[in-house]
Scaffold this motif. Structure first.
Motif, mmCIF file in Angstrom:
data_model
loop_
_atom_site.group_PDB
_atom_site.id
_atom_site.type_symbol
_atom_site.label_atom_id
_atom_site.label_comp_id
_atom_site.label_asym_id
_atom_site.label_seq_id
_atom_site.Cartn_x
_atom_site.Cartn_y
_atom_site.Cartn_z
ATOM 1 N N ALA A 46 1.046 -1.231 0.124
ATOM 2 C CA ALA A 46 0.080 -0.418 0.032
ATOM 3 C C ALA A 46 0.859 0.968 0.025
ATOM 4 O O ALA A 46 0.515 2.444 -0.677
ATOM 5 C CB ALA A 46 -0.660 0.488 0.671
ATOM 6 N N GLU A 62 -7.759 7.876 -1.782
ATOM 7 C CA GLU A 62 -7.833 7.485 -0.679
ATOM 8 C C GLU A 62 -6.931 5.277 -0.649
ATOM 9 O O GLU A 62 -7.491 4.744 -1.311
ATOM 10 C CB GLU A 62 -8.891 7.013 0.080
ATOM 11 N N ASN A 64 -6.735 2.189 0.836
ATOM 12 C CA ASN A 64 -7.257 1.203 1.550
ATOM 13 C C ASN A 64 -6.261 0.005 2.047
ATOM 14 O O ASN A 64 -6.610 -0.540 1.006
ATOM 15 C CB ASN A 64 -9.125 0.664 1.369
ATOM 16 N N ILE A 66 -5.517 -3.228 3.289
ATOM 17 C CA ILE A 66 -6.661 -4.359 3.957
ATOM 18 C C ILE A 66 -5.717 -5.705 4.267
ATOM 19 O O ILE A 66 -4.852 -5.882 3.366
ATOM 20 C CB ILE A 66 -7.804 -4.279 3.652
ATOM 21 N N ASP A 71 -12.736 -7.016 4.220
ATOM 22 C CA ASP A 71 -12.770 -4.882 4.547
ATOM 23 C C ASP A 71 -12.692 -4.373 3.473
ATOM 24 O O ASP A 71 -12.188 -2.369 3.329
ATOM 25 C CB ASP A 71 -11.069 -4.650 5.634
ATOM 26 N N ALA A 72 -12.363 -4.872 2.228
ATOM 27 C CA ALA A 72 -12.093 -3.504 0.993
ATOM 28 C C ALA A 72 -14.039 -2.965 1.085
ATOM 29 O O ALA A 72 -14.853 -3.659 1.447
ATOM 30 C CB ALA A 72 -12.156 -4.720 -0.254
ATOM 31 N N ARG A 73 -13.863 -2.379 0.429
ATOM 32 C CA ARG A 73 -15.388 -0.673 0.176
ATOM 33 C C ARG A 73 -14.745 -1.112 -0.832
ATOM 34 O O ARG A 73 -16.276 -0.806 -0.832
ATOM 35 C CB ARG A 73 -14.891 0.350 0.845
ATOM 36 N N ILE A 78 -11.661 5.411 -4.335
ATOM 37 C CA ILE A 78 -10.775 4.715 -2.778
ATOM 38 C C ILE A 78 -10.000 2.950 -3.677
ATOM 39 O O ILE A 78 -10.838 2.707 -4.518
ATOM 40 C CB ILE A 78 -11.630 3.744 -1.721
ATOM 41 N N ASP A 80 -8.670 -0.182 -3.161
ATOM 42 C CA ASP A 80 -8.344 -1.580 -1.729
ATOM 43 C C ASP A 80 -7.119 -2.147 -1.949
ATOM 44 O O ASP A 80 -6.964 -2.664 -3.183
ATOM 45 C CB ASP A 80 -9.410 -1.965 -1.325
#
Length: 351
Positions: A46, A62, A64, A66, A71-73, A78, A80
Motif C-alpha cells: 500500500a 484514498e 485502503n 487491508i 475490509d475492502a470497500r 478508493i 483497496d
C-alpha cells in the motif's frame, strides 16, 4: 466489504515496485466507470501505491490497506490494497533499478494473488510487469527460478498444459514456445505440442464468444518450409498436428507462411494464429499495439493483453515491461492495464 459484490472481483498485482506498475494502477483505477464493471483489488504494498498517487497527480484517491477481503470497500475514489508490507522504507527504495527487494515484492504479490484466486476469493487476476532478473535474484537463495509470470502461474496452479496468448483487440496469437533460446524453440516444435496450442487457442476463442473459431497455424521456416526445401518441420510435425486438430472438428488451416499470415489475420481471415516461437508472435502484435508519435516524441498507445491459456483461473496481463526508465515520472500509459482488466472481465463472464 461493500454490499455491491455482485460485480466480479478482479485482483491486480502491483508488479515490480521499482517500475511503473503502481503508477499505471492508480491511473487505471482513477476512472470511476471501472468500478461499475468490477471490484478491483490491488495485491502488493500500500505504501508504494500511496507514493504513486503523487507521481500521477491523484492525491485525492484514498489508499485502503487491508489484510482481509471483508475490509475492502470497492468504491470509486478508493483503491483497496491487499497489503503485504513488502518494501521496508519507501523513501530509501530506489525506483528504476534492479533490486532483490523489488524482485521479491513482485514475486510475492503474484504468488499471493494466485493463492487468492485458487481459494475463490477473486474472480480473475491481472498482472503488472515484473523484472525477471530482479525476481530471480530474490529467488536464488531458495533454489527457485522462473522464466516469467506464465511459469509462476503454471507452478502454483499445478497446470501442465498451458501457453501464452497475446491479443490486441481481435488480433490474437498463441505460442508453441516462449522464453527459451531460438535454437531450443525450434526443437520444441513437435506434433503433440503444436496440437496442444491449437486446442488451447480454439478454447480461448470459444471463451470469448466466437462460435466457430478459425485457427491459422504459422510455419516455422521461411515460406512455411516450401515443401521441404527450407526445412522439414512443417511436413513432419506441424501438418500432422493440423490434421489431428481437424479430426477433432477444429477449423485449423496451414501451415501458413509467417510473412503473410499476420496481415491476413489483421484483415479478419482468422480468429487466432498459432506461432512457433516468442518473437514470431510478439513482434507483429506489438507493432500494431505500440504506437510512437515521432513529432511528439512520446508513445501514443501502449496496448495489448497477455493471457495465460489452460489455467484453472483467469490470468491476463499488461503486454509491456516494467518501464524502469519512466518510473516516478507519471507519464506511463495505463492503456494496456485497462485492456487487460476488460479482457479478464470478458473471460470471467464466459465462465
Amino acid at each position: 466489504m461493500s454490499a455491491a459484490v455482485s460485480r466480479p472481483i478482479v485482483g491486480i498485482s502491483m508488479g515490480d515496485p521499482a517500475g511503473n506498475g503502481p503508477e499505471i494502477t492508480v491511473k487505471a483505477l482513477a476512472d470511476a466507470s471501472l468500478y461499475e464493471r468490477c471490484c478491483p483489488l490491488v495485491v502488493g504494498d500500500a505504501k508504494m501505491l500511496a507514493q504513486a498517487r503523487t507521481f500521477v497527480n491523484h492525491p485525492e484517491i484514498e489508499i485502503n490497506a487491508i489484510s482481509a477481503l471483508e475490509d475492502a470497500r470497492f468504491e470509486a475514489g478508493i483503491i483497496d490494497v491487499y497489503h503485504l508490507d513488502l518494501v521496508k522504507d519507501v523513501r530509501s527504495f530506489r525506483l528504476g533499478e534492479v533490486s532483490v527487494e523489488g524482485g521479491w515484492a513482485a514475486f510475492e504479490s503474484v504468488r499471493t494473488l494466485i493463492e487468492l484466486a485458487m481459494e475463490g476469493k477473486v474472480d480473475a487476476t491481472v498482472t503488472n510487469a515484473l523484472n525477471k532478473e530482479a525476481m530471480n535474484l530474490a529467488l536464488e537463495p531458495q533454489g527457485k527460478h522462473f522464466d516469467g509470470h506464465t511459469e509462476i502461474y503454471a507452478t502454483y496452479t499445478k497446470t501442465k498444459k498451458y501457453t501464452m496468448m497475446l491479443a490486441h483487440h481481435d488480433f490474437r496469437v498463441a505460442h508453441v514456445s516462449t522464453h527459451c533460446s531460438l535454437r531450443e524453440a525450434c526443437e520444441r516444435v513437435k506434433r503433440a505440442r503444436v496440437l496442444e496450442v491449437i486446442e488451447l487457442g480454439w478454447q480461448a476463442c470459444r471463451g470469448l464468444g466466437i462460435e466457430n473459431p478459425k485457427i491459422a497455424v504459422a510455419g516455422l521456416n521461411p515460406h512455411a518450409g516450401e515443401h521441404g526445401l527450407f526445412g522439414r518441420e512443417e511436413i513432419e510435425e506441424i501438418i500432422p498436428a493440423i490434421n489431428d486438430a481437424r479430426a477433432q472438428g477444429i477449423d485449423a488451416v496451414g501451415p501458413c507462411p509467417p510473412d503473410t499470415v499476420f496481415p491476413e489475420m489483421r484483415g479478419g481471415w482468422y480468429d487466432l494464429t498459432v506461432c512457433m516461437y516468442h518473437d514470431q508472435g510478439h513482434i507483429p502484435t506489438k507493432t500494431i499495439g505500440f504506437v510512437y508519435d515521432r513529432a511528439q516524441q512520446a508513445w501514443d498507445a501502449v496496448e495489448g493483453v497477455n493471457v495465460t491459456l489452460g489455467l484453472p483461473i483467469i490470468r491476463t496481463s499488461v503486454d509491456h515491461g516494467t518501464g524502469f526508465a519512466l518510473a516516478g515520472k507519471g507519464s506511463s500509459s495505463e492503456s494496456s492495464l485497462v485492456n487487460a482488466i476488460d479482457f479478464a472481465l470478458r473471460l470471467a463472464r464466459s465462465r
